[in-house]
Design a protein around this motif. Structure first.
Motif, PDB file in Angstrom:
ATOM      1  N   GLY A  15       0.172  -1.323   0.163  1.00 28.22           N
ATOM      2  CA  GLY A  15       0.065  -0.049  -0.204  1.00 28.22           C
ATOM      3  C   GLY A  15       0.698   1.247   0.269  1.00 28.22           C
ATOM      4  N   ILE A  16       0.198   2.768   0.318  1.00 27.99           N
ATOM      5  CA  ILE A  16       1.088   3.521   0.376  1.00 27.99           C
ATOM      6  C   ILE A  16       0.292   4.460   1.765  1.00 27.99           C
ATOM      7  CG2 ILE A  16       0.498   3.927  -1.940  1.00 27.99           C
ATOM      8  CD1 ILE A  16      -1.780   5.264  -1.796  1.00 27.99           C
ATOM      9  N   ALA A  48      -3.383  -2.195   1.411  1.00 29.04           N
ATOM     10  CA  ALA A  48      -3.255  -1.966   3.323  1.00 29.04           C
ATOM     11  C   ALA A  48      -2.817  -0.693   2.490  1.00 29.04           C
ATOM     12  CB  ALA A  48      -1.835  -2.300   3.659  1.00 29.04           C
ATOM     13  N   ILE A  49      -3.245   0.405   3.646  1.00 28.52           N
ATOM     14  CA  ILE A  49      -2.485   1.944   3.658  1.00 28.52           C
ATOM     15  C   ILE A  49      -3.011   2.250   4.873  1.00 28.52           C
ATOM     16  CG2 ILE A  49      -3.993   4.257   3.559  1.00 28.52           C
ATOM     17  CD1 ILE A  49      -6.211   3.608   1.534  1.00 28.52           C
ATOM     18  N   GLU A  50      -1.301   3.029   4.762  1.00 30.33           N
ATOM     19  CA  GLU A  50      -0.669   2.891   6.410  1.00 30.33           C
ATOM     20  C   GLU A  50      -0.964   4.790   6.737  1.00 30.33           C
ATOM     21  OE1 GLU A  50       3.844   3.257   7.193  1.00 30.33           O
ATOM     22  OE2 GLU A  50       3.290   4.988   7.245  1.00 30.33           O
ATOM     23  N   VAL A  51      -2.049   4.894   7.658  1.00 32.19           N
ATOM     24  CA  VAL A  51      -2.044   5.593   8.110  1.00 32.19           C
ATOM     25  C   VAL A  51      -1.803   6.703   8.945  1.00 32.19           C
ATOM     26  CG1 VAL A  51      -4.784   6.945   9.133  1.00 32.19           C
ATOM     27  CG2 VAL A  51      -4.713   4.818   8.415  1.00 32.19           C
ATOM     28  N   ASN A  52      -1.639   8.289   8.051  1.00 36.51           N
ATOM     29  CA  ASN A  52      -0.226   8.764   9.307  1.00 36.51           C
ATOM     30  C   ASN A  52      -1.164   9.922  10.162  1.00 36.51           C
ATOM     31  OD1 ASN A  52       2.441  10.057   8.786  1.00 36.51           O
ATOM     32  ND2 ASN A  52       1.254  11.597   7.841  1.00 36.51           N
ATOM     33  N   GLY A  53      -2.412  10.465   9.831  1.00 34.15           N
ATOM     34  CA  GLY A  53      -3.182  11.329  10.482  1.00 34.15           C
ATOM     35  C   GLY A  53      -2.958  10.884  12.173  1.00 34.15           C
ATOM     36  N   THR A  54      -3.413   9.277  12.432  1.00 30.34           N
ATOM     37  CA  THR A  54      -2.918   8.944  13.547  1.00 30.34           C
ATOM     38  C   THR A  54      -2.019   9.089  14.768  1.00 30.34           C
ATOM     39  OG1 THR A  54      -2.785   7.028  12.887  1.00 30.34           O
ATOM     40  CG2 THR A  54      -4.771   7.500  12.977  1.00 30.34           C
ATOM     41  N   ALA A  78      -2.997  -0.089   8.346  1.00 27.82           N
ATOM     42  CA  ALA A  78      -1.689   0.036   9.571  1.00 27.82           C
ATOM     43  C   ALA A  78      -2.041   1.347  10.485  1.00 27.82           C
ATOM     44  CB  ALA A  78      -0.226  -0.112   9.308  1.00 27.82           C
ATOM     45  N   LEU A  79      -1.437   1.443  11.485  1.00 25.25           N
ATOM     46  CA  LEU A  79      -1.716   2.942  12.145  1.00 25.25           C
ATOM     47  C   LEU A  79      -0.250   3.248  12.770  1.00 25.25           C
ATOM     48  CD1 LEU A  79      -5.204   2.413  14.117  1.00 25.25           C
ATOM     49  CD2 LEU A  79      -5.543   3.365  11.618  1.00 25.25           C
ATOM     50  N   LYS A  80      -0.256   4.387  12.131  1.00 25.29           N
ATOM     51  CA  LYS A  80       1.200   5.319  12.712  1.00 25.29           C
ATOM     52  C   LYS A  80       0.285   6.137  14.492  1.00 25.29           C
ATOM     53  CE  LYS A  80       4.006   7.388  10.494  1.00 25.29           C
ATOM     54  NZ  LYS A  80       4.274   8.502   9.605  1.00 25.29           N
ATOM     55  N   ALA A  81       0.831   5.169  15.574  1.00 29.50           N
ATOM     56  CA  ALA A  81       1.177   5.765  16.755  1.00 29.50           C
ATOM     57  C   ALA A  81       1.130   6.908  17.047  1.00 29.50           C
ATOM     58  CB  ALA A  81       1.978   4.935  17.744  1.00 29.50           C
ATOM     59  N   SER A  82       0.738   7.485  17.933  1.00 29.39           N
ATOM     60  CA  SER A  82       0.475   9.150  17.886  1.00 29.39           C
ATOM     61  C   SER A  82       1.907   9.553  18.584  1.00 29.39           C
ATOM     62  CB  SER A  82      -0.219   9.707  19.089  1.00 29.39           C
ATOM     63  OG  SER A  82       0.272  11.037  19.616  1.00 29.39           O
ATOM     64  N   THR A 102      -4.033   3.695  22.146  1.00 31.10           N
ATOM     65  CA  THR A 102      -4.666   2.272  21.838  1.00 31.10           C
ATOM     66  C   THR A 102      -6.657   2.622  21.955  1.00 31.10           C
ATOM     67  OG1 THR A 102      -4.237   1.648  23.909  1.00 31.10           O
ATOM     68  CG2 THR A 102      -2.442   1.319  21.655  1.00 31.10           C
ATOM     69  N   GLY A 103      -6.726   3.501  22.998  1.00 34.18           N
ATOM     70  CA  GLY A 103      -8.122   3.288  24.007  1.00 34.18           C
ATOM     71  C   GLY A 103      -8.956   4.033  23.139  1.00 34.18           C
ATOM     72  N   GLN A 104      -8.334   4.637  21.660  1.00 40.01           N
ATOM     73  CA  GLN A 104      -9.366   6.293  20.638  1.00 40.01           C
ATOM     74  C   GLN A 104     -10.553   4.938  20.727  1.00 40.01           C
ATOM     75  OE1 GLN A 104      -7.580   8.363  18.212  1.00 40.01           O
ATOM     76  NE2 GLN A 104      -5.784   6.674  17.711  1.00 40.01           N
ATOM     77  N   GLY A 105     -10.151   3.728  20.239  1.00 39.33           N
ATOM     78  CA  GLY A 105     -11.575   3.436  19.318  1.00 39.33           C
ATOM     79  C   GLY A 105     -10.772   2.971  18.635  1.00 39.33           C
ATOM     80  N   ILE A 106      -9.271   2.099  18.208  1.00 43.10           N
ATOM     81  CA  ILE A 106      -9.187   1.649  16.833  1.00 43.10           C
ATOM     82  C   ILE A 106      -9.427   0.099  16.937  1.00 43.10           C
ATOM     83  CG2 ILE A 106      -6.649   3.062  16.866  1.00 43.10           C
ATOM     84  CD1 ILE A 106      -5.384   0.711  18.506  1.00 43.10           C
ATOM     85  N   VAL A 107      -9.932  -0.558  17.875  1.00 41.53           N
ATOM     86  CA  VAL A 107     -10.476  -1.951  17.275  1.00 41.53           C
ATOM     87  C   VAL A 107     -11.787  -1.381  16.595  1.00 41.53           C
ATOM     88  CG1 VAL A 107     -10.039  -2.251  19.625  1.00 41.53           C
ATOM     89  CG2 VAL A 107     -12.099  -1.485  19.749  1.00 41.53           C
ATOM     90  N   GLU A 108     -12.324  -0.358  16.474  1.00 42.05           N
ATOM     91  CA  GLU A 108     -13.519  -0.660  16.008  1.00 42.05           C
ATOM     92  C   GLU A 108     -13.072  -1.067  14.011  1.00 42.05           C
ATOM     93  OE1 GLU A 108     -16.788   0.085  16.377  1.00 42.05           O
ATOM     94  OE2 GLU A 108     -16.406   1.078  18.577  1.00 42.05           O
ATOM     95  N   LEU A 109     -11.977  -0.516  13.924  1.00 41.81           N
ATOM     96  CA  LEU A 109     -11.386  -1.233  12.984  1.00 41.81           C
ATOM     97  C   LEU A 109     -11.689  -3.279  12.534  1.00 41.81           C
ATOM     98  CD1 LEU A 109      -8.197   0.599  11.877  1.00 41.81           C
ATOM     99  CD2 LEU A 109     -10.616   1.546  10.972  1.00 41.81           C
ATOM    100  N   GLY A 110     -11.784  -3.798  13.922  1.00 46.00           N
ATOM    101  CA  GLY A 110     -12.100  -5.386  13.439  1.00 46.00           C
ATOM    102  C   GLY A 110     -11.053  -5.533  13.111  1.00 46.00           C
ATOM    103  N   ASP A 111     -11.247  -6.827  12.074  1.00 45.15           N
ATOM    104  CA  ASP A 111      -9.850  -7.704  11.540  1.00 45.15           C
ATOM    105  C   ASP A 111      -9.609  -6.717  10.552  1.00 45.15           C
ATOM    106  OD1 ASP A 111     -12.266  -7.493   9.187  1.00 45.15           O
ATOM    107  OD2 ASP A 111     -12.402  -9.473   8.780  1.00 45.15           O
ATOM    108  N   LYS A 112      -9.527  -5.336  10.520  1.00 43.41           N
ATOM    109  CA  LYS A 112      -8.752  -4.492   9.099  1.00 43.41           C
ATOM    110  C   LYS A 112      -8.015  -3.571  10.249  1.00 43.41           C
ATOM    111  CE  LYS A 112     -13.308  -4.619   6.373  1.00 43.41           C
ATOM    112  NZ  LYS A 112     -14.532  -3.893   5.744  1.00 43.41           N
ATOM    113  N   LEU A 113      -7.531  -4.002  10.775  1.00 39.91           N
ATOM    114  CA  LEU A 113      -7.131  -3.189  11.360  1.00 39.91           C
ATOM    115  C   LEU A 113      -5.318  -4.451  11.951  1.00 39.91           C
ATOM    116  CD1 LEU A 113      -5.353  -1.184  13.752  1.00 39.91           C
ATOM    117  CD2 LEU A 113      -6.372  -2.666  15.467  1.00 39.91           C
ATOM    118  N   GLY A 114      -4.477  -3.490  11.070  1.00 41.71           N
ATOM    119  CA  GLY A 114      -3.066  -4.112  11.031  1.00 41.71           C
ATOM    120  C   GLY A 114      -2.324  -3.615  12.353  1.00 41.71           C
ATOM    121  N   PRO A 115      -0.968  -3.874  11.514  1.00 40.34           N
ATOM    122  CA  PRO A 115       0.191  -3.368  12.825  1.00 40.34           C
ATOM    123  C   PRO A 115       0.306  -2.140  13.384  1.00 40.34           C
ATOM    124  CG  PRO A 115       0.641  -4.574  10.637  1.00 40.34           C
ATOM    125  CD  PRO A 115      -0.570  -3.893  10.435  1.00 40.34           C
ATOM    126  N   ILE A 116       0.610  -1.770  14.367  1.00 39.95           N
ATOM    127  CA  ILE A 116       0.599  -0.061  14.895  1.00 39.95           C
ATOM    128  C   ILE A 116       1.926   0.136  14.434  1.00 39.95           C
ATOM    129  CG2 ILE A 116       0.425   1.372  16.809  1.00 39.95           C
ATOM    130  CD1 ILE A 116      -1.806  -0.289  17.762  1.00 39.95           C
TER     131      ILE A 116
END
Length: 269
Positions: A15-16, A48-54, A78-82, A102-116
């Motif tokens: 991904g990008i 996949a996409i790496e989310v930079n905004g997080t 994939a989520l870039k941590a704060s 980790t508690g802000q709601g990232i689990v709402e991604l479910g099985d689409k949550l990749g690495p942090i």
């Protein structure tokens, strides 16, 4: 669909970084494609996409749930941590910031949550005691959802066996980042591989030459099958061979070429 090129190998996702970038409009996105539907389009061209905004701010649970709803099955974020977790003098004090991220709601991604992705500044030097304390703060799960972690370090002091040993003990992946600006560490740790290719050039329509893309496709297959690709610098003994989910992101360099580079790599896989 994520590629599984070898029986028993891990999935390969390519991904990008992000999906909102004005120069991609008309080059990656079709002309006049609605801006509000860019994630819908991107998530169907990539795996996949790496989310930079997080990295810069927090989001509401509804936002993560919305992303999950838009993306197709088997797509991963994939989520870039704060930055508040990693850009600090004493990493051992990051517990509260990590819990908030980790508690802000990232689990709402479910099985689409990749690495942090826990990314450190290029000026951050290796302190074995402090870094070990940081790794112990990374939670194995959040609200019953398993979390997987990858660390990107960018100072040459990390290129030592002790750093690799700490990550292996913690089950945390070391990001392999191909960059002109800082050392790359190719040692494998954890149960996944996370690669960031950061040297795309605008002169190449796909960001990289066909030979380079062939080489990265071969490397991705080796990683997924549990091996260590030839020609990448490592500082420790090889990790045990085991199937590993592999994530390859086309990041930075000539950013306008990143989607084409990712699509070209996906086509090879």
């Amino acid at each position: 669909m994520a590629a599984r090129p070898v029986s028993g190998a891990g999935a390969i996702r390519v991904g990008i970084g992000g999906w909102t970038f004005e120069p991609w409009r008309g080059t990656f996105y079709p002309d006049k494609w609605p801006h509000k539907r860019e994630l819908e389009y991107a998530s169907r061209q990539l795996t996949a996409i790496e989310v930079n905004g997080t990295y810069y701010s927090g989001f509401k649970p509804e936002t993560f749930a919305g992303w999950a709803k838009v993306a197709p099955d088997d797509f991963v974020f994939a989520l870039k941590a704060s930055r508040f977790c990693t850009n600090r003098k004493v990493l051992a004090d990051a517990g509260e910031s990590i819990a908030r991220f980790t508690g802000q709601g990232i689990v709402e991604l479910g099985d689409k949550l990749g690495p942090i992705l826990w990314q450190f500044m290029a000026t951050k030097k290796f302190d074995a005691v402090d870094f070990a304390a940081f790794l112990k703060l990374l939670p194995a799960s959040q609200d019953g959802v398993r979390l997987r972690h990858a660390v990107q370090v960018r100072h040459e002091s990390f290129a030592v066996p002790e750093f690799v040993a700490l990550c292996r003990d913690a089950g945390v992946a070391i990001v392999y980042a191909q960059s002109d600006d800082y050392p790359a560490i190719a040692d494998i740790s954890g149960d996944l591989v996370y690669a960031r290719l950061e040297t795309a050039v605008e002169d190449e329509p796909a960001g990289y030459s066909p030979v380079e893309l062939d080489r990265w496709a071969d490397a991705a297959r080796v990683w997924a099958a549990g091996g260590q690709p030839d020609g990448l610098a490592s500082v420790s003994d090889p990790a045990p061979v085991m199937p590993r989910d592999t994530f390859v992101f086309m990041i930075s360099g000539a950013k306008v070429r990143n989607p084409a580079a990712a699509q070209a790599l996906i086509a090879r896989l």
